[in-house]
Motif scaffolding. Sequence first.
Motif, short mmCIF file in Angstrom:
data_model
loop_
_atom_site.label_atom_id
_atom_site.label_comp_id
_atom_site.label_asym_id
_atom_site.label_seq_id
_atom_site.Cartn_x
_atom_site.Cartn_y
_atom_site.Cartn_z
N ASP B 36 0.82 -1.22 0.00
CA ASP B 36 0.00 0.00 0.00
C ASP B 36 0.85 1.27 0.00
OD1 ASP B 36 -2.58 -0.97 -0.29
OD2 ASP B 36 -2.80 -1.37 1.87
N TYR B 105 -8.22 5.16 -12.35
CA TYR B 105 -8.28 5.87 -11.06
C TYR B 105 -7.04 6.73 -10.88
CZ TYR B 105 -8.14 6.76 -6.05
OH TYR B 105 -8.06 7.38 -4.82
N GLY B 111 -7.83 11.36 -5.17
CA GLY B 111 -7.14 10.69 -4.08
C GLY B 111 -5.71 11.17 -3.85
N TRP B 234 -6.57 9.13 -0.95
CA TRP B 234 -6.68 7.68 -1.13
C TRP B 234 -6.48 6.93 0.20
CZ3 TRP B 234 -2.62 3.88 -0.80
CH2 TRP B 234 -3.02 2.59 -1.20
N GLN B 235 -7.35 5.97 0.43
CA GLN B 235 -7.22 5.09 1.59
C GLN B 235 -6.92 3.69 1.09
OE1 GLN B 235 -7.41 5.63 4.81
NE2 GLN B 235 -8.54 7.56 5.13
N ASP B 238 -9.34 1.21 -0.88
CA ASP B 238 -10.39 1.96 -1.60
C ASP B 238 -10.83 1.16 -2.83
OD1 ASP B 238 -11.79 3.67 -3.31
OD2 ASP B 238 -10.67 5.43 -2.66
N SER B 239 -12.11 0.88 -2.92
CA SER B 239 -12.58 -0.02 -3.97
C SER B 239 -12.52 0.61 -5.37
CB SER B 239 -14.02 -0.46 -3.68
OG SER B 239 -14.87 0.66 -3.73
N ALA B 241 -10.02 2.28 -6.45
CA ALA B 241 -8.63 2.30 -6.92
C ALA B 241 -8.17 0.90 -7.33
CB ALA B 241 -7.72 2.87 -5.82
#
Lengths: 241, 241
Positions: B36, B105, B111, B234-235, B238-239, B241
């Motif tokens: 990540d 994305y 994000g 952005w986390q 995140d669906s 991404a």
Amino acid sequence: MSRDSLEARLRAIGAERYHDKHPFHHKLHGGDCTPDQVRAWVINRWAYQAAIPMKDAAFMSRCTDPDIRREWRSRIEDHDGGIDEGGGLRRWLKLAEAVGLNPDYVASGVGILPATRFACEAYVHYVREKPLLQAVASSLTELFAPKIHENRIEGLLKHYDFANLVSLSYFRKRLTEAPKDVAYGLKWVLDHADTPEKEDMACEALLFKTDMLWAQLDALWSAYVDGHVPPGAWQPGDSMA
Amino acid sequence: MSRDSLEARLRAIGAERYHDKHPFHHKLHGGDCTPDQVRAWVINRWAYQAAIPMKDAAFMSRCTDPDIRREWRSRIEDHDGGIDEGGGLRRWLKLAEAVGLNPDYVASGVGILPATRFACEAYVHYVREKPLLQAVASSLTELFAPKIHENRIEGLLKHYDFANLVSLSYFRKRLTEAPKDVAYGLKWVLDHADTPEKEDMACEALLFKTDMLWAQLDALWSAYVDGHVPPGAWQPGDSMA
């Protein structure tokens, strides 16, 4: 329906206000310009030629969509050209040579009428600062350019000794370049001007552009037909030129 | 003598401040980033990639010398590429795919950390507004880029499964593109910084540039190493991404 009516409005602006209607162009294309009036036109029109790649770069500098930039870049390529061969700007300097000017003088921009310089700078600023829709729409004078270029090529070849395939190569090349650019620009404007307010904005942008072209010829007429050459501008017989 | 001393000053700025010194890059190249954290870097670095052709267009939009524009244009070509194949931006999206992100994305810019966006926008504005000497000098971080790209390619290939010739093609290509650009830019700066005041200006521009690169990695560290992800950024997971 709205696309058609907007396109009709844009074309009507050209029919009424494009600079092919200006008396200077009638005089030029009709063979009634003196050699010095032709030279004054070549010197001053350089300001516009030189501004075009700068305004297209200004457009790209505020355009966040790489796909649009990829399409737009060919405009800069057409005018600036490659490092060695030069492109439209260097073709303009062939015309400068042909009318008996020093191409280095013309390229220096010295002697250009201040009003012409201001009009060209206004174009770069317009494209840099206005909404993207208007930045694109301001390029749509290219809808009307092939016709003026055809008339110009025909008129100059008929009336002036300097005119030949080399000296007029700038205009000949634009006959194929401009339609490609304008097809993209027109489609983009028609796609994006999707409210009455945006249609008005697109028309305003084209009015701005016809104004800035017209203003250059008014300044040329004032200085070199009516004879009011402002301080610092090119004077016929200037030994530097 | 002055050319040599200015070049030495510029290189000293890189030695002290270029972002190869930033802890995030040590962590990334050393194989210590989580998947990540790599993704966060890829998402945020897009802001910088996407700003590069815009800042180069901004440069060209205020550059009145066609010869300089003709040299400079290849920078835009390298990053934007052609209509079909895409160039460096599209190579960056290959990396995005390889690390498990949706390239659409990433390309949307959604994000991205606000601090990163502001830093990249500051670069475009800097190049548009500062004296030409500083606009050119701000590009001279490319003096230091090949080394970081080599280290990055080596480190990523060694430590991460996603790394291969395709996913790292952006960096491999920059190994040949950047030296060509910086040779031109460095010569231009050394030719034009011909007073002590101008030498200081050139160094200030390079300091600005190292600051804007460093600020992006500080923001990345704060959000994705220290865990202070700001609202809207952005986390992980995140669906979209």
